[in-house]
Design an enzyme around this catalytic site. Structure first.
Site, PDB file in Angstrom:
ATOM      1  N   HIS A 233     -12.333  59.753   4.800  1.00 56.16           N
ATOM      2  CA  HIS A 233     -11.243  59.998   4.172  1.00 56.16           C
ATOM      3  C   HIS A 233     -10.743  58.797   2.800  1.00 56.16           C
ATOM      4  CE1 HIS A 233      -7.408  62.246   3.144  1.00 56.16           C
ATOM      5  NE2 HIS A 233      -7.831  63.245   2.550  1.00 56.16           N
TER       6      HIS A 233
ATOM      7  N   ASP B 254      -4.013  55.384   2.987  1.00 53.96           N
ATOM      8  CA  ASP B 254      -4.534  56.676   3.731  1.00 53.96           C
ATOM      9  C   ASP B 254      -5.324  56.250   4.580  1.00 53.96           C
ATOM     10  OD1 ASP B 254      -6.492  58.284   3.644  1.00 53.96           O
ATOM     11  OD2 ASP B 254      -5.717  59.208   1.489  1.00 53.96           O
TER      12      ASP B 254
ATOM     13  N   SER C  28      -6.416  66.951  -0.612  1.00 62.02           N
ATOM     14  CA  SER C  28      -6.825  65.275  -0.987  1.00 62.02           C
ATOM     15  C   SER C  28      -8.047  65.155  -1.954  1.00 62.02           C
ATOM     16  CB  SER C  28      -6.917  64.892   0.744  1.00 62.02           C
ATOM     17  OG  SER C  28      -6.167  64.904   1.487  1.00 62.02           O
TER      18      SER C  28
END
Length: 398
Positions: free
Chosen positions: A190, A159, A344
Site C-alpha cells: 500500500h 503508511d 488512499s
C-alpha cells in the site's frame, strides 16, 4: 472549531469516571487494555516527566502484586511541542482509573486499529489519474507539469513503508522510521503505491520530490492508533529539524473518530507541514473518521474516470477536494505496477500536488490546501450531501 464541537457528541462515547473521560469511538476496533493518555495544555516538560515516572511505578507495583509477567506499560511518548503531549500503552483497569483521576490529564482514549484506505484491485486498467491532474476535461492522456516537479521538497509517506529500491523512485526514496513492527520493508504494498502516486518518476505528481518512509501499518495494512501517532510525531520532528515549509505528509489511512489522532494531525499542520489525508471508504460522512475529520488537514475524497464520486468514497463538509481514486496505477514492491482503488489513492495525488506547488513557490503548510481548493475545477457530479464538487488541478491547462 464550532463545527468540530458539534461532531464530538456524535462521534465519541465516554465512560463516566471520577476524573478525565475515557473516550471510545463507536464501532471502533479497540485494542484490549490499550489507551492513549493526553495531558492538559500547559503541562511542563518537568511535570510530564514526573507524571510518567509515577505511571511506571504504579504499573510495576500492580504487576508485582499480581505476580504477572505480562509487562505492558508505556510504549509511546508524545510531545509535539504544538499543544499535544501524552503517551500510550497497555494498562489494567485499576491503573487507568488512577491515571484518569490525575489533575494533569485532559482525557484518555481507547487505542484502536487504524487501517489503510485502499479497497479493491483491478488489473490491466487504463491509467488516467495523473493525466486528470493537468487536464481541464476528462479523457486526457498526457500529464503536463513544470519541470521543477517538487524538487527540494520532502514528502513523508505515513503508511506501510516504501520499497525504496523500486526503480520508479530513482534513489529519491529513503527509510525514515518504523513504529509498528521490526520489518523495515513494505510487506503490504500500500505505501509503495501511495509513494509512487505522490512522487514516482512514472506514476507521480511531484516527480523530483524526496520520499521518506514512515511505517505505521503492518503487513496486513493495519496498526494501532498509538503507533500511527508515534509515526506522525517522528515525521513532524524530522521535518522541523530541516525546513517544515518545504515538507508535505500523506496519511492514506484512518479509523473511527479519534480526538488524539486529530490533535496530532493539527499539530503537524501548525508546525508548517502540509498534510493530505484520505477521507475513507465507507460511503459515509467523513466527520465520523480520523484523521479525516480534523478541519485543518487537507481531506481528499475519491473520484472516478467520469468525474463522479467513487461509490465507496466518504463525503461531507469536512472534505476539502476530490482527487482521482478509482483504478489508479502506481508502483508495487519488487518492481512493476498495479492498480488500486480507494481514497488512499486520492490523497497522494493531493500530497503530490502540494509538493509540486511548494516547489513552484506557491505556498506551504496549512494555507496550501486553500490554494489547492482555489485551483480545483467544479466538475464532480453527485459529490454527496454538503460536499464540495471541486477536483484538483495543477493549473497547467490542456
Amino acid at each position: 472549531m464550532v463545527f468540530l464541537g458539534k461532531i464530538l457528541p456524535l462521534a465519541l462515547a465516554a465512560l463516566s469516571v471520577n476524573g478525565a473521560e475515557i473516550l471510545s469511538a463507536p464501532g471502533a476496533e479497540n485494542i484490549p487494555n490499550g489507551y492513549i493518555v493526553v495531558m492538559k495544555e500547559g503541562t511542563s516538560t518537568q511535570d510530564f516527566d514526573a507524571h510518567r515516572e509515577w505511571v511506571a511505578s504504579v504499573h510495576h507495583e500492580r504487576l508485582a502484586r499480581r505476580g504477572s509477567t505480562n509487562v505492558g506499560g508505556m510504549r509511546h511518548t508524545y510531545n509535539f511541542n504544538q499543544g499535544f503531549m501524552g503517551y500510550a500503552g497497555t494498562f489494567d483497569e485499576e491503573t487507568i482509573q488512577e491515571i484518569a483521576n490525575r489533575d494533569d490529564v485532559a482525557y484518555i482514549e481507547r487505542d484502536q486499529i487504524m487501517k489503510a484506505s485502499a479497497i479493491q484491485t483491478q488489473r490491466n486498467v487504463p491509467s488516467w489519474g495523473l493525466a486528470r491532474v493537468s487536464s481541464r476535461q476528462p479523457g486526457g492522456r498526457d500529464y503536463s507539469y513544470d519541470s521543477t516537479a517538487g524538487q527540494g521538497v520532502t514528502a513523508y509517506i505515513i503508511d506501510t513503508g516504501i520499497d525504496i529500491r523500486h526503480t520508479d523512485f530513482g534513489g529519491r526514496a529513503v527509510w525514515g522510521t518504523n513504529t509498528v513492527d521490526r520489518r523495515n520493508e513494505d510487506c503490504n504494498g500500500h505505501g509503495t503505491h501511495v509513494a509512487g502516486t505522490t512522487g514516482g518518476t512514472s506514476f507521480g505528481v511531484a516527480k523530483r520530490a524526496r520520499l521518506v518512509a514512515v511505517k505505521v501499518l503492518d503487513c496486513n495494512g493495519s496498526g494501532s492508533n498509538s503507533a500511527v501517532i508515534a509515526g506522525m510525531q517522528w515525521a513532524m520532528q524530522h521535518a522541523s529539524q530541516n525546513d517544515p515549509r518545504r515538507a508535505v505528509a500523506n496519511m492514506s489511512l484512518g479509523g473511527g473518530y479519534s480526538q488524539a489522532s486529530n490533535q496530532a494531525a493539527a499539530a503537524i499542520v501548525r508546525a508548517g507541514i502540509f498534510l493530505a489525508v484520505a477521507a475513507g471508504n465507507d460511503n459515509r460522512d467523513a466527520r465520523s473518521f480520523s484523521p479525516a475529520s480534523e478541519p485543518t488537514v487537507c481531506t481528499a475524497a475519491a473520484s472516478h474516470v467520469r468525474d463522479g464520486k467513487a461509490s465507496f468514497s466518504n463525503w461531507g463538509q469536512l472534505v476539502d477536494v476530490y482527487a482521482p481514486g478509482q483504478d489508479i496505477i502506481s508502483a508495487r514492491p519488487g518492481g512493476g505496477s498495479r492498480s488500486l482503488s480507494g481514497t488512499s489513492m486520492a490523497s497522494p495525488h493531493v500530497c503530490g500536488l502540494g509538493a509540486y506547488l511548494i516547489g513552484l513557490g506557491r505556498g506551504s503548510g496549512g494555507g496550501l490546501c486553500d490554494t489547492i481548493k482555489r485551483m480545483a475545477l467544479p466538475v464532480i457530479s453527485n459529490p454527496g450531501s454538503g460536499t464540495t464538487n471541486r477536483l484538483i488541478n495543477n493549473g497547467v491547462s490542456q
